[in-house]
Design a protein around this motif. Structure first.
Motif, PDB file in Angstrom:
ATOM      1  N   LEU A  88       0.837  -1.199   0.000  1.00  3.89           N
ATOM      2  CA  LEU A  88       0.000   0.000   0.000  1.00  3.89           C
ATOM      3  C   LEU A  88       0.870   1.245   0.000  1.00  3.89           C
ATOM      4  O   LEU A  88       1.933   1.263   0.625  1.00  3.89           O
ATOM      5  CB  LEU A  88      -0.846   0.056   1.282  1.00  3.89           C
ATOM      6  N   PRO A  89       0.408   2.297  -0.666  1.00  2.91           N
ATOM      7  CA  PRO A  89       1.131   3.568  -0.548  1.00  2.91           C
ATOM      8  C   PRO A  89       0.964   4.121   0.864  1.00  2.91           C
ATOM      9  O   PRO A  89      -0.069   3.907   1.491  1.00  2.91           O
ATOM     10  CB  PRO A  89       0.425   4.488  -1.552  1.00  2.91           C
ATOM     11  N   ASP A  90       1.964   4.836   1.318  1.00  4.88           N
ATOM     12  CA  ASP A  90       1.909   5.420   2.660  1.00  4.88           C
ATOM     13  C   ASP A  90       2.375   6.867   2.588  1.00  4.88           C
ATOM     14  O   ASP A  90       3.550   7.105   2.363  1.00  4.88           O
ATOM     15  CB  ASP A  90       2.821   4.600   3.571  1.00  4.88           C
ATOM     16  N   PRO A  91       1.454   7.847   2.695  1.00  3.82           N
ATOM     17  CA  PRO A  91       0.067   7.727   3.125  1.00  3.82           C
ATOM     18  C   PRO A  91      -0.863   7.294   1.990  1.00  3.82           C
ATOM     19  O   PRO A  91      -0.541   7.474   0.820  1.00  3.82           O
ATOM     20  CB  PRO A  91      -0.277   9.166   3.553  1.00  3.82           C
ATOM     21  N   ARG A 111       6.590   3.919   1.921  1.00  3.09           N
ATOM     22  CA  ARG A 111       6.596   5.384   1.969  1.00  3.09           C
ATOM     23  C   ARG A 111       6.661   6.017   0.589  1.00  3.09           C
ATOM     24  O   ARG A 111       7.309   5.498  -0.313  1.00  3.09           O
ATOM     25  CB  ARG A 111       7.794   5.834   2.790  1.00  3.09           C
ATOM     26  N   LEU A 112       6.018   7.165   0.487  1.00  4.09           N
ATOM     27  CA  LEU A 112       5.961   7.892  -0.783  1.00  4.09           C
ATOM     28  C   LEU A 112       6.932   9.072  -0.761  1.00  4.09           C
ATOM     29  O   LEU A 112       7.309   9.559   0.307  1.00  4.09           O
ATOM     30  CB  LEU A 112       4.535   8.385  -1.030  1.00  4.09           C
ATOM     31  N   PHE A 120       6.010   5.889  -5.098  1.00  2.00           N
ATOM     32  CA  PHE A 120       6.727   5.059  -4.128  1.00  2.00           C
ATOM     33  C   PHE A 120       8.215   5.405  -4.161  1.00  2.00           C
ATOM     34  O   PHE A 120       8.794   5.599  -5.233  1.00  2.00           O
ATOM     35  CB  PHE A 120       6.580   3.581  -4.496  1.00  2.00           C
ATOM     36  N   LEU A 121       8.853   5.447  -2.988  1.00  6.56           N
ATOM     37  CA  LEU A 121      10.306   5.599  -2.952  1.00  6.56           C
ATOM     38  C   LEU A 121      10.895   4.325  -3.551  1.00  6.56           C
ATOM     39  O   LEU A 121      10.658   3.222  -3.021  1.00  6.56           O
ATOM     40  CB  LEU A 121      10.782   5.779  -1.503  1.00  6.56           C
ATOM     41  N   PRO A 122      11.652   4.429  -4.661  1.00  3.62           N
ATOM     42  CA  PRO A 122      12.053   3.217  -5.383  1.00  3.62           C
ATOM     43  C   PRO A 122      12.754   2.174  -4.508  1.00  3.62           C
ATOM     44  O   PRO A 122      12.400   0.996  -4.552  1.00  3.62           O
ATOM     45  CB  PRO A 122      12.988   3.744  -6.478  1.00  3.62           C
ATOM     46  N   GLU A 123      13.713   2.601  -3.682  1.00  8.32           N
ATOM     47  CA  GLU A 123      14.444   1.603  -2.876  1.00  8.32           C
ATOM     48  C   GLU A 123      13.532   0.914  -1.886  1.00  8.32           C
ATOM     49  O   GLU A 123      13.602  -0.287  -1.671  1.00  8.32           O
ATOM     50  CB  GLU A 123      15.621   2.269  -2.138  1.00  8.32           C
TER      51      GLU A 123
END
Ligand SMILES: Cc1ncc(COP(=O)(O)O)c(C=O)c1O
Length: 346
Positions: A88-91, A111-112, A120-123
């Protein structure tokens, strides 16, 4: 005490009159019995054409009419086995996690990145994917961030989905409410048509949230699985509601364009107003009618929203839930401000 509420995500415009008329007409014609569980044929055909225009090989067999929220629930019910993981994306929108729990899945939040359209943060995304990953829920344009993902953001997700063989449930509820850039359906990326379940809705685009009508677009086998959930729960959507939805799609679109223009004017006001406040930063949201700002002070967002109600009589939705604040404060996230009902922000 009057409180200005910016907390509910629904357009404050009335449903277009021709849509209302079409539903009344259908009621008068006696369309008050059960409808087909998949939805009425002309509506499914009209929706399939939207995807054909995007280059997908979809027919009415790839479309099921249901409430968008129920579509997401049914997709998870039909795809997730106990213990499987759903990214899930966060937030993200408040209902995804409970839906994953109801499907006995495990929610994995990633985390986004506020500097990259809240993609999404790729890593972090790569770290989260493993052999138990069954689904990634993608929401673009996004609630609550207003982010509109670009092709390169989607490509990262698509490549991972193909390599690791998981599905994407693409929540495109806000697809028509875009101010900059363009909405891209991830199903149109190479290798994704067969592994994407796309969900969309009439609620926001046509100001019809009380009608409870939207749809799923997916490969036929998944439509058939979701159909079984629908048949044994909702049965169908009311036929007169579907008649209204058809009129919304096929009738004049100028009403929708005017509404988006009004949201854009309000967005600009909100961006200007918030950025003029000390410590507050808001990158202009590229879509939706939400704004997710960063407040540069060590104040949990629950406390901030409570203070705002007490002192300024303005109600916002906290950006970070209680108990999850400390470890996240360092990230440039902040409170959420929802301005859809901002008929007070003209
Ligand atoms: C991101 C997102 N997805 C889905 C929905 C549900 O849409 P509907 O009310 O049309 O079922 C909402 C409603 O707020 C939403 O914000």
């Amino acid at each position: 005490m009057d409180v200005l509420s910016f907390t509910i995500g629904e357009p404050d415009f009335p449903t277009p009159p021709h849509v209302v008329e079409a539903a009344i007409e259908a009621l008068r014609e006696g369309k008050t019995k059960y409808a087909p569980s998949r939805g009425i044929l002309p509506l499914r055909e009209a929706i399939s054409r939207l995807y054909q225009e995007r280059g997908l090989d979809f027919t009415e067999k790839n479309i099921l009419i249901t409430t968008a929220k129920f579509a997401l629930y049914a997709a998870l019910q039909s795809l997730v086995d106990p213990g499987e993981e759903v990214i899930l994306p966060d937030p993200c929108w408040v209902s995804y996690e409970p839906m994953v729990m109801m499907a006995s899945g495990r929610a994995v939040k990633v985390r986004l990145d506020p500097l990259e359209e809240f993609s999404f943060l790729p890593e972090k995304l790569k770290e989260a994917v493993n052999s138990r990953t069954r689904i990634l829920i993608l929401n673009t344009p996004a609630n609550p961030t207003g982010g509109v993902l670009r092709r390169e953001h989607l490509k990262l997700i698509a490549d991972l989905a193909v390599d690791h063989d998981f599905y994407v449930v693409a929540d495109e509820t806000y697809e028509k409410i875009v101010y900059e850039g363009e909405h891209i359906s991830i199903a149109t990326l190479p290798g994704m048509e067969e592994r994407t379940i796309t969900v969309s809705s009439f609620s926001k685009s046509y100001s019809m949230p009380g009608w409870r009508v939207g749809w799923v677009a997916a490969p036929e086998e998944h439509i058939n699985d979701i159909l079984r959930v629908q048949q044994h729960t909702l049965t169908c959507l009311p036929p007169f509601v579907q008649a209204g939805a058809l009129a919304a799609l096929e009738g004049p679109q100028d009403y929708l364009n005017e509404m988006v223009k009004a949201f854009r004017r309000r967005r600009d006001k909100v961006v200007e107003g918030l950025n003029n406040m000390p410590g507050v930063t808001l990158r202009p949201p590229h879509g939706t009618f939400y704004a997710f700002f960063h407040y540069d002070q060590p104040v949990p967002s629950m406390d901030l929203t409570e203070t705002l109600i007490e002192k300024a009589r303005v109600a916002l939705t906290p950006g970070i839930p209680p108990g999850q604040w400390e470890d996240r404060y360092k990230a440039p996230l902040g409170g959420g401000i929802y301005y859809s009902v901002s008929n007070k922000v003209h």
